[in-house]
Design a protein around this motif. Sequence first.
Motif, PDB file in Angstrom:
ATOM      1  N   ILE A 264      -8.810 -11.049 -21.206  1.00 55.66           N
ATOM      2  CA  ILE A 264      -9.182 -12.051 -22.222  1.00 55.66           C
ATOM      3  C   ILE A 264      -8.154 -13.187 -22.272  1.00 55.66           C
ATOM      4  O   ILE A 264      -8.499 -14.355 -22.149  1.00 55.66           O
ATOM      5  CB  ILE A 264      -9.302 -11.414 -23.626  1.00 55.66           C
ATOM      6  CG1 ILE A 264     -10.254 -10.221 -23.620  1.00 55.66           C
ATOM      7  CG2 ILE A 264      -9.749 -12.470 -24.659  1.00 55.66           C
ATOM      8  CD1 ILE A 264     -11.712 -10.547 -23.547  1.00 55.66           C
ATOM      9  N   ASN A 265      -6.888 -12.832 -22.488  1.00 59.58           N
ATOM     10  CA  ASN A 265      -5.828 -13.844 -22.607  1.00 59.58           C
ATOM     11  C   ASN A 265      -4.644 -13.471 -21.736  1.00 59.58           C
ATOM     12  O   ASN A 265      -4.262 -12.298 -21.681  1.00 59.58           O
ATOM     13  CB  ASN A 265      -5.329 -13.939 -24.055  1.00 59.58           C
ATOM     14  CG  ASN A 265      -6.359 -14.504 -24.990  1.00 59.58           C
ATOM     15  OD1 ASN A 265      -6.981 -15.532 -24.695  1.00 59.58           O
ATOM     16  ND2 ASN A 265      -6.568 -13.835 -26.116  1.00 59.58           N
ATOM     17  N   GLY A 266      -4.018 -14.476 -21.124  1.00 56.22           N
ATOM     18  CA  GLY A 266      -2.796 -14.255 -20.350  1.00 56.22           C
ATOM     19  C   GLY A 266      -3.055 -14.416 -18.864  1.00 56.22           C
ATOM     20  O   GLY A 266      -3.724 -13.580 -18.255  1.00 56.22           O
ATOM     21  N   HIS A 267      -2.554 -15.506 -18.308  1.00 56.65           N
ATOM     22  CA  HIS A 267      -2.649 -15.707 -16.860  1.00 56.65           C
ATOM     23  C   HIS A 267      -1.445 -15.028 -16.203  1.00 56.65           C
ATOM     24  O   HIS A 267      -0.294 -15.275 -16.590  1.00 56.65           O
ATOM     25  CB  HIS A 267      -2.598 -17.194 -16.518  1.00 56.65           C
ATOM     26  CG  HIS A 267      -3.831 -17.974 -16.893  1.00 56.65           C
ATOM     27  ND1 HIS A 267      -4.988 -17.401 -17.366  1.00 56.65           N
ATOM     28  CD2 HIS A 267      -4.079 -19.308 -16.834  1.00 56.65           C
ATOM     29  CE1 HIS A 267      -5.894 -18.349 -17.579  1.00 56.65           C
ATOM     30  NE2 HIS A 267      -5.359 -19.513 -17.275  1.00 56.65           N
ATOM     31  N   LEU A 268      -1.706 -14.190 -15.199  1.00 58.92           N
ATOM     32  CA  LEU A 268      -0.631 -13.517 -14.478  1.00 58.92           C
ATOM     33  C   LEU A 268      -0.567 -14.098 -13.054  1.00 58.92           C
ATOM     34  O   LEU A 268      -1.604 -14.325 -12.434  1.00 58.92           O
ATOM     35  CB  LEU A 268      -0.907 -12.014 -14.457  1.00 58.92           C
ATOM     36  CG  LEU A 268       0.187 -11.131 -13.859  1.00 58.92           C
ATOM     37  CD1 LEU A 268       0.338  -9.846 -14.690  1.00 58.92           C
ATOM     38  CD2 LEU A 268      -0.134 -10.759 -12.419  1.00 58.92           C
ATOM     39  N   LEU A 269       0.634 -14.350 -12.569  1.00 56.92           N
ATOM     40  CA  LEU A 269       0.808 -14.939 -11.242  1.00 56.92           C
ATOM     41  C   LEU A 269       1.665 -14.054 -10.364  1.00 56.92           C
ATOM     42  O   LEU A 269       2.643 -13.476 -10.852  1.00 56.92           O
ATOM     43  CB  LEU A 269       1.520 -16.306 -11.313  1.00 56.92           C
ATOM     44  CG  LEU A 269       1.345 -17.194 -12.539  1.00 56.92           C
ATOM     45  CD1 LEU A 269       2.206 -18.431 -12.406  1.00 56.92           C
ATOM     46  CD2 LEU A 269      -0.096 -17.585 -12.694  1.00 56.92           C
TER      47      LEU A 269
ATOM     48  N   THR B 190      -7.655 -17.207  -8.905  1.00 53.20           N
ATOM     49  CA  THR B 190      -8.767 -16.265  -9.092  1.00 53.20           C
ATOM     50  C   THR B 190      -8.984 -16.010 -10.586  1.00 53.20           C
ATOM     51  O   THR B 190      -8.072 -16.190 -11.392  1.00 53.20           O
ATOM     52  CB  THR B 190      -8.498 -14.900  -8.408  1.00 53.20           C
ATOM     53  OG1 THR B 190      -7.534 -14.162  -9.170  1.00 53.20           O
ATOM     54  CG2 THR B 190      -8.004 -15.069  -6.988  1.00 53.20           C
ATOM     55  N   ARG B 191     -10.191 -15.593 -10.941  1.00 47.34           N
ATOM     56  CA  ARG B 191     -10.524 -15.252 -12.346  1.00 47.34           C
ATOM     57  C   ARG B 191     -10.700 -13.739 -12.438  1.00 47.34           C
ATOM     58  O   ARG B 191     -11.399 -13.142 -11.608  1.00 47.34           O
ATOM     59  CB  ARG B 191     -11.809 -15.966 -12.744  1.00 47.34           C
ATOM     60  CG  ARG B 191     -12.182 -15.794 -14.207  1.00 47.34           C
ATOM     61  CD  ARG B 191     -11.444 -16.727 -15.132  1.00 47.34           C
ATOM     62  NE  ARG B 191     -11.776 -18.120 -14.946  1.00 47.34           N
ATOM     63  CZ  ARG B 191     -11.040 -19.119 -15.426  1.00 47.34           C
ATOM     64  NH1 ARG B 191      -9.945 -18.894 -16.134  1.00 47.34           N
ATOM     65  NH2 ARG B 191     -11.391 -20.379 -15.207  1.00 47.34           N
ATOM     66  N   VAL B 192     -10.066 -13.130 -13.425  1.00 48.46           N
ATOM     67  CA  VAL B 192     -10.115 -11.662 -13.580  1.00 48.46           C
ATOM     68  C   VAL B 192     -10.591 -11.310 -14.993  1.00 48.46           C
ATOM     69  O   VAL B 192     -10.479 -12.133 -15.913  1.00 48.46           O
ATOM     70  CB  VAL B 192      -8.717 -11.041 -13.314  1.00 48.46           C
ATOM     71  CG1 VAL B 192      -8.280 -11.286 -11.874  1.00 48.46           C
ATOM     72  CG2 VAL B 192      -7.668 -11.595 -14.282  1.00 48.46           C
TER      73      VAL B 192
ATOM     74  N   LEU C  95      -4.010 -14.805 -11.339  1.00 45.59           N
ATOM     75  CA  LEU C  95      -5.065 -13.916 -11.842  1.00 45.59           C
ATOM     76  C   LEU C  95      -5.340 -14.411 -13.260  1.00 45.59           C
ATOM     77  O   LEU C  95      -4.601 -14.092 -14.191  1.00 45.59           O
ATOM     78  CB  LEU C  95      -4.589 -12.455 -11.842  1.00 45.59           C
ATOM     79  CG  LEU C  95      -4.469 -11.759 -10.470  1.00 45.59           C
ATOM     80  CD1 LEU C  95      -3.285 -12.298  -9.667  1.00 45.59           C
ATOM     81  CD2 LEU C  95      -4.292 -10.263 -10.654  1.00 45.59           C
ATOM     82  N   GLN C  96      -6.358 -15.250 -13.410  1.00 39.82           N
ATOM     83  CA  GLN C  96      -6.510 -16.026 -14.633  1.00 39.82           C
ATOM     84  C   GLN C  96      -7.505 -15.411 -15.616  1.00 39.82           C
ATOM     85  O   GLN C  96      -8.582 -14.952 -15.236  1.00 39.82           O
ATOM     86  CB  GLN C  96      -6.920 -17.469 -14.290  1.00 39.82           C
ATOM     87  CG  GLN C  96      -5.865 -18.156 -13.447  1.00 39.82           C
ATOM     88  CD  GLN C  96      -6.120 -19.630 -13.179  1.00 39.82           C
ATOM     89  OE1 GLN C  96      -5.809 -20.100 -12.102  1.00 39.82           O
ATOM     90  NE2 GLN C  96      -6.646 -20.358 -14.145  1.00 39.82           N
ATOM     91  N   ALA C  97      -7.101 -15.459 -16.887  1.00 44.85           N
ATOM     92  CA  ALA C  97      -7.910 -14.863 -17.947  1.00 44.85           C
ATOM     93  C   ALA C  97      -9.192 -15.662 -18.192  1.00 44.85           C
ATOM     94  O   ALA C  97      -9.261 -16.867 -17.930  1.00 44.85           O
ATOM     95  CB  ALA C  97      -7.082 -14.798 -19.229  1.00 44.85           C
TER      96      ALA C  97
ATOM     97  N   VAL D 233     -13.742  -9.577  -9.698  1.00 44.47           N
ATOM     98  CA  VAL D 233     -12.759 -10.654  -9.557  1.00 44.47           C
ATOM     99  C   VAL D 233     -13.473 -11.805  -8.867  1.00 44.47           C
ATOM    100  O   VAL D 233     -14.175 -11.597  -7.874  1.00 44.47           O
ATOM    101  CB  VAL D 233     -11.548 -10.204  -8.703  1.00 44.47           C
ATOM    102  CG1 VAL D 233     -10.619 -11.376  -8.435  1.00 44.47           C
ATOM    103  CG2 VAL D 233     -10.788  -9.072  -9.395  1.00 44.47           C
ATOM    104  N   ILE D 234     -13.315 -13.008  -9.412  1.00 44.47           N
ATOM    105  CA  ILE D 234     -13.955 -14.176  -8.808  1.00 44.47           C
ATOM    106  C   ILE D 234     -12.878 -14.929  -8.029  1.00 44.47           C
ATOM    107  O   ILE D 234     -11.869 -15.349  -8.613  1.00 44.47           O
ATOM    108  CB  ILE D 234     -14.607 -15.054  -9.897  1.00 44.47           C
ATOM    109  CG1 ILE D 234     -15.707 -14.223 -10.568  1.00 44.47           C
ATOM    110  CG2 ILE D 234     -15.174 -16.330  -9.303  1.00 44.47           C
ATOM    111  CD1 ILE D 234     -16.328 -14.836 -11.775  1.00 44.47           C
ATOM    112  N   PRO D 235     -13.051 -15.085  -6.709  1.00 46.98           N
ATOM    113  CA  PRO D 235     -11.932 -15.539  -5.879  1.00 46.98           C
ATOM    114  C   PRO D 235     -11.738 -17.050  -5.816  1.00 46.98           C
ATOM    115  O   PRO D 235     -11.030 -17.542  -4.939  1.00 46.98           O
ATOM    116  CB  PRO D 235     -12.312 -14.992  -4.490  1.00 46.98           C
ATOM    117  CG  PRO D 235     -13.790 -15.029  -4.490  1.00 46.98           C
ATOM    118  CD  PRO D 235     -14.233 -14.758  -5.893  1.00 46.98           C
TER     119      PRO D 235
END
Length: 352
Positions: A240-245, A235-237, A176-178, A196-198
Amino acid sequence: MAQFKAGILGATGAVGQKFIRLLQNHPWFEIQALGASGRSAGKPYSDAANWIESIPLPNSVKDLKVRNCVSSEFTDVDFVFSGLDSSVATEIEADFAKAGIPVISNAKNYRTDPTVPLLIPEVNPDHIELINTQAFTSDGSGWIVTNPNCVAIPLTMSLKPLYDAFGIHSVVVTSLQAISGAGYPGVPSLDILGNVIPFIGGEESKIREEPLKLLGNLENGRIDHAVFPVQATATRVPVINGHLLTVNVKLEKSPSDATEIAEAMKSWKSPIGKLGLPSAPQFPLHVFEDERYPQPRLHADSENGMQTAVGRVRSGDVMDVSYIAMAHNTIRGAAGGAILNAELLVKKGFIK
Ligand code: NAP
């Protein structure tokens, strides 16, 4: 007193600006030169860059004249950081390496080159020796080191203790990428707000491939890659900052329960912990017990944005373990990771 003069290629971009911010008052490195495209070259940095960092543009770079990214304009630096657009990084980074100017890059272009270290200092510091196999210069003075993709970093940081303790059979990961990962201006607001962009173009192959090089063994001047399948969804969520996996792992050797897995992560020791590198986090991997954590807004800045946070470690019915991992994508996943790479390269005598 700073000991080394650094140049920044791609200095006007999102990653370039993060380099400038993080290098303010760095004890070892000072910014000597800034480079960007012909659109920016010749202008004072304050005119060339659309400054998007949340601190004022530092006075030390305001009036620096932006240079063209050609090695002949950077003869006064000890090495360069590269935040170059990947469409131009191949030729420009090779030009610098051939001119005897070391390049510490964020771009993807050389990550899969078998002679180029893909480096996370806490995971594979020994891979630095690959530099000795590069042929940019006959005397070894010019070389390229890369840092991994911004998802591959927290993924590999969290897999490393499991790989060492249990072996890895297979991994399924969803990112889930910033938004900041897409540079500036990035994704249009009407696409991302409340959405959310998949799909993120080109991202899933990097997430599949880079951990295998990072976890590989260096033998006789080459990397013997780790062998396990990684199934990735990027995916893009609207963060602003911080990619969560979300990470799901099947292990080679089954642990008795999730506590044993969390313990393996908690007791894992960074091999660079005692080197005194200025940007190294004290706790590179933090495991939360509280099920509400980690969260990008609360924890992306932990340890100056250099920590990988893990939480919700639990056993599963399909895979052995599931957990959440998260890291700051433009610090740990880009400029901060590259600065830590440079610090290790100083310590190991490659930058001198
Ligand atoms: P960006 O904001 O688009 O910046 C690109 C930079 O490259 C600008 O300084 C630009 O200069 C320069 N450039 C473009 N064409 C050039 C040319 N022909 N010659 C010289 N310089 C040129 O991109 P970014 O988000 O900072 O990303 C930079 C690199 O880091 C990319 O390779 C990206 O994949 C990688 N990366 C980004 C992140 C992230 O979170 N954003 C994370 C990891 C890795 P001008 O301003 O003059 O056009």
